[in-house]
Design a protein around this motif. Structure first.
Motif, PDB file in Angstrom:
ATOM      1  N   ILE A  43       2.512   7.697 -14.402  1.00  0.00           N
ATOM      2  CA  ILE A  43       2.010   8.928 -15.018  1.00  0.00           C
ATOM      3  C   ILE A  43       3.167   9.759 -15.558  1.00  0.00           C
ATOM      4  O   ILE A  43       3.092  10.295 -16.673  1.00  0.00           O
ATOM      5  N   SER A  44       4.242   9.838 -14.800  1.00  0.00           N
ATOM      6  CA  SER A  44       5.403  10.610 -15.236  1.00  0.00           C
ATOM      7  C   SER A  44       6.015  10.011 -16.500  1.00  0.00           C
ATOM      8  O   SER A  44       6.361  10.739 -17.436  1.00  0.00           O
TER       9      SER A  44
ATOM     10  N   LEU B  37       0.825  -1.214   0.000  1.00  0.00           N
ATOM     11  CA  LEU B  37       0.000   0.000   0.000  1.00  0.00           C
ATOM     12  C   LEU B  37       0.858   1.263   0.000  1.00  0.00           C
ATOM     13  O   LEU B  37       0.477   2.281  -0.576  1.00  0.00           O
ATOM     14  N   GLY B  38       2.023   1.196   0.611  1.00  0.00           N
ATOM     15  CA  GLY B  38       2.929   2.335   0.603  1.00  0.00           C
ATOM     16  C   GLY B  38       3.574   2.556  -0.754  1.00  0.00           C
ATOM     17  O   GLY B  38       3.868   3.689  -1.146  1.00  0.00           O
ATOM     18  N   ALA B  39       3.802   1.485  -1.498  1.00  0.00           N
ATOM     19  CA  ALA B  39       4.437   1.590  -2.810  1.00  0.00           C
ATOM     20  C   ALA B  39       3.438   1.957  -3.904  1.00  0.00           C
ATOM     21  O   ALA B  39       3.849   2.434  -4.966  1.00  0.00           O
ATOM     22  N   LEU B  40       2.166   1.764  -3.663  1.00  0.00           N
ATOM     23  CA  LEU B  40       1.154   2.005  -4.692  1.00  0.00           C
ATOM     24  C   LEU B  40       1.115   3.458  -5.177  1.00  0.00           C
ATOM     25  O   LEU B  40       1.161   3.693  -6.391  1.00  0.00           O
ATOM     26  N   PRO B  41       1.059   4.466  -4.308  1.00  0.00           N
ATOM     27  CA  PRO B  41       1.024   5.848  -4.817  1.00  0.00           C
ATOM     28  C   PRO B  41       2.272   6.212  -5.617  1.00  0.00           C
ATOM     29  O   PRO B  41       2.184   6.898  -6.632  1.00  0.00           O
ATOM     30  N   LEU B  42       3.428   5.746  -5.166  1.00  0.00           N
ATOM     31  CA  LEU B  42       4.659   6.054  -5.885  1.00  0.00           C
ATOM     32  C   LEU B  42       4.690   5.395  -7.262  1.00  0.00           C
ATOM     33  O   LEU B  42       5.150   5.995  -8.237  1.00  0.00           O
ATOM     34  N   SER B  43       4.194   4.176  -7.353  1.00  0.00           N
ATOM     35  CA  SER B  43       4.183   3.510  -8.658  1.00  0.00           C
ATOM     36  C   SER B  43       3.188   4.179  -9.606  1.00  0.00           C
ATOM     37  O   SER B  43       3.442   4.280 -10.813  1.00  0.00           O
ATOM     38  N   ILE B  44       2.078   4.661  -9.089  1.00  0.00           N
ATOM     39  CA  ILE B  44       1.114   5.382  -9.929  1.00  0.00           C
ATOM     40  C   ILE B  44       1.728   6.689 -10.420  1.00  0.00           C
ATOM     41  O   ILE B  44       1.630   7.019 -11.611  1.00  0.00           O
TER      42      ILE B  44
END
Length: 103
Positions: free
Chosen positions: A62-63, A51-58
């Protein structure tokens, strides 16, 4: 640089696996609404890491999409400038000016 990153990920994975194996007793977590979850601590740890890695991977996805789109647009503009008289995105590219005659 990729080999360094791979080595760091392997070491991190081994440390997480070792820590999880040492702490495999069941832990009760109370959830909203009167529910409770009784799972091994390793499950909570892995879920929290994912769950902590999910926002960073999203954000990374996008980038990458934006940069790929920008590179494609710039490459198309470069091709348009190299081939005189071509049309791209609805615009006509002007012919290059004739060189000055020698003096």
């Amino acid at each position: 640089m990729r080999i360094f990153t791979l080595i760091v990920y392997v070491i991190l994975g081994l440390l997480i696996a070792w820590f999880s194996s040492q702490n495999f007793e069941r832990v009760t977590m109370w959830l909203p609404g009167g529910y409770e979850a009784n799972w091994p601590f390793a499950v909570y740890l892995i879920v929290a890491l994912l769950l902590g890695a999910l926002p960073l991977s999203i954000m990374h996805s996008i980038s990458r999409w934006r940069w790929r789109r920008r590179v494609r647009k710039l490459e198309a503009a470069l091709v348009d400038r190299s081939v005189p008289g071509t049309i791209h995105d609805g615009r006509a590219v002007a012919e290059p000016a004739a060189p000055f005659p020698p003096v």
